[in-house]
Design an enzyme around this catalytic site. Structure first.
Site, PDB file in Angstrom:
ATOM      1  N   GLY A  21       8.850  -1.412   3.140  1.00 29.32           N
ATOM      2  CA  GLY A  21       8.806  -1.683   1.898  1.00 29.32           C
ATOM      3  C   GLY A  21      10.089  -0.900   0.957  1.00 29.32           C
ATOM      4  O   GLY A  21       9.751  -0.445  -0.158  1.00 29.32           O
ATOM      5  N   ASN A  97       5.695   2.905   2.866  1.00 32.08           N
ATOM      6  CA  ASN A  97       5.399   2.595   1.515  1.00 32.08           C
ATOM      7  C   ASN A  97       5.079   1.360   1.195  1.00 32.08           C
ATOM      8  O   ASN A  97       4.504   0.878   0.044  1.00 32.08           O
ATOM      9  CB  ASN A  97       6.914   3.133   0.944  1.00 32.08           C
ATOM     10  CG  ASN A  97       6.978   2.341  -0.500  1.00 32.08           C
ATOM     11  OD1 ASN A  97       6.378   2.953  -1.472  1.00 32.08           O
ATOM     12  ND2 ASN A  97       7.714   1.324  -0.595  1.00 32.08           N
ATOM     13  N   TYR A 162      -7.939  -2.745  -3.873  1.00 27.67           N
ATOM     14  CA  TYR A 162      -6.682  -1.603  -3.796  1.00 27.67           C
ATOM     15  C   TYR A 162      -7.395  -0.167  -3.506  1.00 27.67           C
ATOM     16  O   TYR A 162      -6.604   0.557  -2.795  1.00 27.67           O
ATOM     17  CB  TYR A 162      -5.857  -1.667  -4.888  1.00 27.67           C
ATOM     18  CG  TYR A 162      -4.624  -1.047  -5.030  1.00 27.67           C
ATOM     19  CD1 TYR A 162      -3.533  -1.280  -4.430  1.00 27.67           C
ATOM     20  CD2 TYR A 162      -4.652   0.340  -5.826  1.00 27.67           C
ATOM     21  CE1 TYR A 162      -2.471  -0.767  -4.283  1.00 27.67           C
ATOM     22  CE2 TYR A 162      -3.291   0.900  -5.941  1.00 27.67           C
ATOM     23  CZ  TYR A 162      -2.347   0.588  -4.929  1.00 27.67           C
ATOM     24  OH  TYR A 162      -1.160   1.254  -4.933  1.00 27.67           O
ATOM     25  N   ALA A 164      -9.994   0.744  -2.264  1.00 29.82           N
ATOM     26  CA  ALA A 164     -10.517   0.886  -0.894  1.00 29.82           C
ATOM     27  C   ALA A 164      -9.523   1.007   0.149  1.00 29.82           C
ATOM     28  O   ALA A 164      -9.267   1.995   0.965  1.00 29.82           O
ATOM     29  CB  ALA A 164     -11.420  -0.349  -0.482  1.00 29.82           C
TER      30      ALA A 164
END
Length: 254
Positions: A21, A97, A162, A164
């Site tokens: 990413g 990332n 998110y 989690a």
């Protein structure tokens, strides 16, 4: 009086890095920071080819290569890592990332939103680490840095999926560090706070002064500040650090 020159020996010059990413925001800042440290950097992207191409073209001579890879596809990930090893002879640093958000209150989160967040943020990290570790073990050298978030430990409305996923990132980081430390591989995580990126734009717009009131430094972070933390954990300067989560959040919710 002569000027004294200081140089930092970070041990990264000539080594090989893979950043997932890496076309925008924090990912791009990490790619450029590692490349400027003298590394051969490959980064992955999924949909925005123009942004990926711009990263490469705006950093001529730095040995940056872009690869379109879906981290959810284990076969594609295996092929990507193999290509990096074939091109550079090894893979020394892996930075996981790539990540997405699908924020909403729990009753409104669809199965698709839950699945997308977990598969991208957790499965992708798992796939890249699994194949990269085998190459690192053969060299008895490796640095893995996973991107977590303040959401892993500090609750926020609309971020159950998110949070989690990032909690899983931190648990994974600690377990993998224990597993591979004896093979010369260090595994750590960086947990950014609210950073000035495209991904956080909506949160910053909606939260405004409420968010800033919870940040000790009273400002949002910059992608380059996260990149410096990743560089540090990738370098020899952090040679006795593993299994840790470094919070870079300006004192968020202290």
């Amino acid at each position: 009086m002569s000027k004294i020159e200081f140089s930092i020996q970070d041990g990264l010059t000539g080594r090989s890095a893979l950043v997932t990413g890496g076309s925008r925001g924090i990912g791009r800042a990490i790619v450029e920071r590692l490349a400027k440290a003298g590394m051969q950097v490959t980064f992955t992207y999924l949909g925005n080819e123009a942004a990926a191409r711009e990263v490469v073209e705006s950093n001529p001579g730095l040995g940056i290569v872009a690869e379109r890879v879906d981290g959810r596809d284990s076969d594609a990930v295996n092929a990507c890592v193999e290509a990096v090893v074939e091109r550079n002879g090894r893979i020394d640093v892996l930075v996981n990332n790539a990540g997405i958000i699908r924020d909403n209150l729990l009753p409104m989160i669809s199965d698709d939103d839950l699945r997308a967040v977990l598969e991208t943020n957790v499965d992708g990290m798992f796939h890249f680490c699994r194949v990269a570790v085998s190459y690192m073990m053969s060299k008895r050298y490796g640095r893995i840095v996973n991107l977590s978030s303040v959401s892993a430990t500090k609750g926020g409305r609309g971020q159950t999926n998110y949070a989690a996923s990032k909690g899983a990132v931190e648990a994974f980081t600690r377990s993998l560090a224990t597993e591979v430390g004896r093979r010369g591989i260090r595994v750590n995580a960086v947990a950014p706070g609210v950073i000035e990126t495209e991904m956080s734009a909506e949160v910053r717009s909606l939260g405004g002064e409420e968010i800033l009131s919870n940040i000790v430094l009273k400002r949002y972070g910059r992608p380059a500040e996260i990149a410096e933390a990743v560089w540090f954990l990738s370098s020899d300067l952090s040679s006795y650090i593993t299994g840790q989560v470094l919070s870079v959040d300006g004192g968020f919710k202290m």
